[in-house]
Enzyme design. Sequence first.
Site, short mmCIF file in Angstrom:
data_model
loop_
_atom_site.label_atom_id
_atom_site.label_comp_id
_atom_site.label_asym_id
_atom_site.label_seq_id
_atom_site.Cartn_x
_atom_site.Cartn_y
_atom_site.Cartn_z
N GLY A 51 31.70 5.21 46.24
CA GLY A 51 32.77 4.80 47.16
C GLY A 51 33.49 3.57 46.65
O GLY A 51 34.67 3.37 46.94
N GLY A 52 32.76 2.73 45.91
CA GLY A 52 33.38 1.60 45.24
C GLY A 52 33.97 0.55 46.16
O GLY A 52 33.67 0.48 47.35
N THR A 53 34.83 -0.28 45.57
CA THR A 53 35.45 -1.38 46.31
C THR A 53 36.22 -0.87 47.51
O THR A 53 36.16 -1.45 48.60
CB THR A 53 36.39 -2.17 45.38
OG1 THR A 53 35.61 -2.81 44.37
CG2 THR A 53 37.17 -3.23 46.15
N LYS B 66 40.98 -2.01 56.87
CA LYS B 66 41.83 -1.30 57.84
C LYS B 66 41.12 -1.16 59.18
O LYS B 66 41.77 -1.12 60.24
CB LYS B 66 42.23 0.08 57.30
CG LYS B 66 43.46 0.05 56.40
CD LYS B 66 43.29 -0.96 55.30
CE LYS B 66 44.43 -1.19 54.39
NZ LYS B 66 44.08 -2.15 53.31
N GLU C 45 52.85 -18.09 48.24
CA GLU C 45 53.16 -17.14 47.18
C GLU C 45 54.01 -17.84 46.13
O GLU C 45 55.02 -18.47 46.44
CB GLU C 45 53.90 -15.93 47.75
CG GLU C 45 54.55 -15.02 46.72
CD GLU C 45 53.59 -14.48 45.68
OE1 GLU C 45 53.96 -14.48 44.49
OE2 GLU C 45 52.48 -14.06 46.05
N HIS D 272 63.10 13.55 68.85
CA HIS D 272 63.59 12.44 69.68
C HIS D 272 62.71 12.32 70.91
O HIS D 272 62.37 13.33 71.55
CB HIS D 272 65.03 12.72 70.12
CG HIS D 272 65.56 11.74 71.11
ND1 HIS D 272 66.00 10.49 70.75
CD2 HIS D 272 65.70 11.82 72.47
CE1 HIS D 272 66.40 9.84 71.83
NE2 HIS D 272 66.23 10.63 72.89
#
Length: 483
Positions: free
Chosen positions: A38-40, A50, A216, A461
């Site tokens: 499954g890893g990181t 999430k 940043e 809609h």
Amino acid sequence: MNTTDVIVIGGGTGGYSTALRAASLGLGVVLVERDKVGGTCLHRGCIPSKAMLHAAELVDGMAEARERWGVKATLDSVDWSALTATRDDIVARNHRGVEAHLAHAGVRVVRGSARLTGPRTVHAEGACEDATPGAAGEPALGVHDFTARRGIVLATGSRPRTLPGLAPDGRRVVTSDDALFAPGLPASVLVLGGGAIGVEYASFHRSMGAEVILVEAADRIVPLEDADVSRHLTRGLKKRGVDVQAGARLLDAEVLENGVRARVRTARGETRTVEAERLLVAVGRVPVTEGLDLAAAGLTTDERGYVAPADRNRLETAVPGVHVVGDLLPPPSLGLAHASFAEGLLVAETLAGLPSAPVDYAAVPRVTYSSPQTASVGLGEAEARARGHEVDVNTMPLTAVAKGMVHGQGGMVKVVAEAGGGQVLGVHLVGPNVSEMIAESQLIVGWDAQPSDVARHVHAHPTLSEAVGEVFLTLAGRGLHQQ
């Protein structure tokens, strides 16, 4: 010496997808993973983050219910142990699912470390799932030497980049690998790095009540995205109270008993001292090749640590039969789990002797799961012009449609197309739940559609996707809200 068809080193998204597809095509597969399959992505990245961001959405929803809709909801506190227990249960169930898929497919899994001993041979040390159980009922540790008839696949992934003098301690200084597993919720966070990972963690901590400063170095956050995406995302984060400092640099930092003190050079050239309970370093990731002994197979890395493929269409290195997937690949590979998944399918089919279309990275969607979210596919406006395209561009705010007003979070849709009704080059979304809206645009870009092709399809809609439909109607000369 054990002989099989394919040896995969690394059990993350790229590795296990390669293994499963190769096994489904009738190939014998050995998968070596020194941590957990499954890893990181599954254990420290995509899935747990999430899960936590969904919890953050619930917290934000309570505030919206109270402040905007008159629902007299109150939030006592966040039970950190309950929240993390739910997160861990989701991860554990997904982990068991991956293990079950591998077992059902007949993939032989070795839980240990691997190194190359030649272009078709691997030395692995660890527990093999079909080894004789030890005293505790677990597979016995052992040494295994494997030979691959078809080829070897390198899928060892990446780790967070760190900064000199700022060693992560899992408490005061953390990376994306351990940020969600640090104890408790901090009252303040300094996030270094405004890419997707940094923005997501800034968004999460702000939802949980922390004071957040996002730094940043580039002149805008999510600098790989279209400039309008950066602008709308910055506006949304600032509206929520995140202190966004683009064009800023960390000068130095020191770890204190109860937090971190840092000096930041702002875009205006001012030096600002910042104190926070936690410093999150999210300045990129670097490939993991330590211990692989690439030289034994005749392989080298480039100056950035990537293992470059000689054949991009097959992801095969200069050593025949040795392929690379996932975070070991240099750009244009995207370092995204879903891109790794596609790379794994391509390599498995190639090793099985089947024709397989190369991965079209321009048609791979990119998502930032912050609040607001961003989702995009294809070229941004500036990138398209830099490549020599003459373009038509149309942008519409999500609040131009009724469902966007209901959500009340702003956002936008932007489409970049070849001038004169030519093919769609890129679609860019900012707003609530746009991660669930990008699939349509992926097909539009991937199938080289033109605005007129999309304009004839009716969007439901009221939905947010109406804004996507209206932008394409406008580009096709049929829009009801021409801009």
